[in-house]
Design an enzyme around this catalytic site. Structure first.
Site, short mmCIF file in Angstrom:
data_model
loop_
_atom_site.label_atom_id
_atom_site.label_comp_id
_atom_site.label_asym_id
_atom_site.label_seq_id
_atom_site.Cartn_x
_atom_site.Cartn_y
_atom_site.Cartn_z
N ASN A 74 34.60 -19.57 -4.21
CA ASN A 74 34.70 -19.92 -2.78
C ASN A 74 34.52 -18.70 -1.88
O ASN A 74 34.81 -18.75 -0.69
CB ASN A 74 36.05 -20.61 -2.49
N HIS A 126 36.12 -15.80 -2.22
CA HIS A 126 37.30 -14.93 -2.05
C HIS A 126 37.08 -13.57 -2.70
O HIS A 126 36.34 -13.44 -3.69
CB HIS A 126 38.60 -15.61 -2.50
N GLU A 136 41.70 -15.81 0.28
CA GLU A 136 41.06 -17.11 0.26
C GLU A 136 40.39 -17.40 1.61
O GLU A 136 40.75 -16.80 2.62
CB GLU A 136 42.11 -18.19 -0.02
C1 GLP Z 1 40.35 -14.08 -9.42
C2 GLP Z 1 40.67 -12.67 -8.94
C3 GLP Z 1 39.50 -12.07 -8.22
C4 GLP Z 1 38.26 -12.28 -9.05
C5 GLP Z 1 37.96 -13.75 -9.16
C6 GLP Z 1 36.70 -14.05 -9.96
O1 GLP Z 1 40.66 -15.06 -8.53
N1 GLP Z 1 41.80 -12.62 -8.08
O2 GLP Z 1 39.76 -10.70 -7.99
O3 GLP Z 1 37.17 -11.63 -8.43
O4 GLP Z 1 39.05 -14.35 -9.83
O5 GLP Z 1 36.98 -14.01 -11.32
P1 GLP Z 1 35.91 -14.03 -12.45
O6 GLP Z 1 35.29 -12.65 -12.44
O7 GLP Z 1 36.68 -14.30 -13.71
O8 GLP Z 1 34.92 -15.08 -12.13
#
Ligand code: GLP
Length: 240
Positions: free
Chosen positions: A136, A138, A143
């Site tokens: 999304n 973030h 968020e």
């Molecule tokens: C979590 C973390 C973020 C991260 C995101 C994406 O929500 N808080 O810092 O960037 O997930 O994660 P992934 O790299 O596993 O897709």
């Protein structure tokens, strides 16, 4: 914002590790902002390989992690503390006393957040901040919202993040709250490096790069930073 697109995850991770290596070689006591999730794992593997090859030392660096779940025991297999130990800290020479991760079990979350911001400031600010991105848009756990956030704070996670991350919580309930650096904390870093791989991130990357600069897609704010680099694989860059 500088965008680089790679046809292999290995090449992307090597480029990210190059940026870390340049930062730490230029300043052996650099302050590194670190991230969790799948996105940085290969970069950490490459940094460990370079450390083992004697190319790089973390003995002088200070680290600050972006975020941590609230109300999850520090040693839980899904805590970001455990993630960092397993994916980086236990395999390199970073000094335990120089590692900082928010305490998601603090009695007073506001006091913990304020102390975290003061510690970043006392360390001289972050030289290089690594980021992943949520589906999304973030960054950290900032968020989509009506306004960009400021310093470290406690946030209630959105349903989409709970859905995206609950795949890791196979035998426990995923926390609904987290402590995260705010957007202003992230934007204060001297250099920012965002990694996105896979088609599930394509829409978030499109909104980051081509959409309006808006807290509805928190990562879009990176376009206002003077030294932000996006490292993408072809799938994450597919809509650009
Ligand atoms: C979590 C973390 C973020 C991260 C995101 C994406 O929500 N808080 O810092 O960037 O997930 O994660 P992934 O790299 O596993 O897709």
């Amino acid at each position: 914002m500088q965008i680089e697109i790679f046809d292999s995850g290995y090449k992307l991770a090597c480029r990210a590790a190059d940026i870390f290596e340049e930062t730490v070689k230029a300043n052996p006591s650099a302050v590194l902002g670190l991230a969790t999730g799948a996105s940085p794992v290969n970069t950490y593997k490459e940094l460990i390989a370079r450390y083992n090859a004697g190319r790089l030392s973390f003995a002088g660096v200070t680290t600050f992690n972006l975020d941590e779940y609230c109300d999850l025991p520090q040693n839980d297999k899904n805590s970001y503390y455990t993630f960092m130990k397993e994916n980086l800290f236990d395999s390199v020479d970073v000094k335990p006393e120089n590692i900082h991760i928010e305490n998601g079990n603090a009695a007073d979350f506001d006091a913990e957040a304020a102390a975290y911001d003061r510690a970043i400031e006392a360390a001289g600010g972050i030289d290089l901040q690594l980021l992943g991105i949520g589906t999304n848009g973030h960054i950290g756990f900032n968020e989509p919202a009506d306004a960009f956030t400021d310093g470290t704070f406690r946030i209630r996670l959105t349903e989409s993040t709970i859905k995206a991350n609950s795949r890791y919580f196979t035998d426990s309930k995923m926390p609904e709250y987290a402590l995260t650096m705010g957007i202003a904390s992230i934007m204060h870093a001297k250099k920012i490096l965002l990694i996105a791989t896979g088609g599930a991130k394509a829409e978030a990357i499109f909104n980051t790069v081509k959409g309006p600069i808006s807290p509805r897609c928190p990562a879009s704010v990176l376009r206002l930073h003077r030294d932000a680099v996006l490292l993408l694989d072809t799938a994450a860059a597919a809509l650009l």
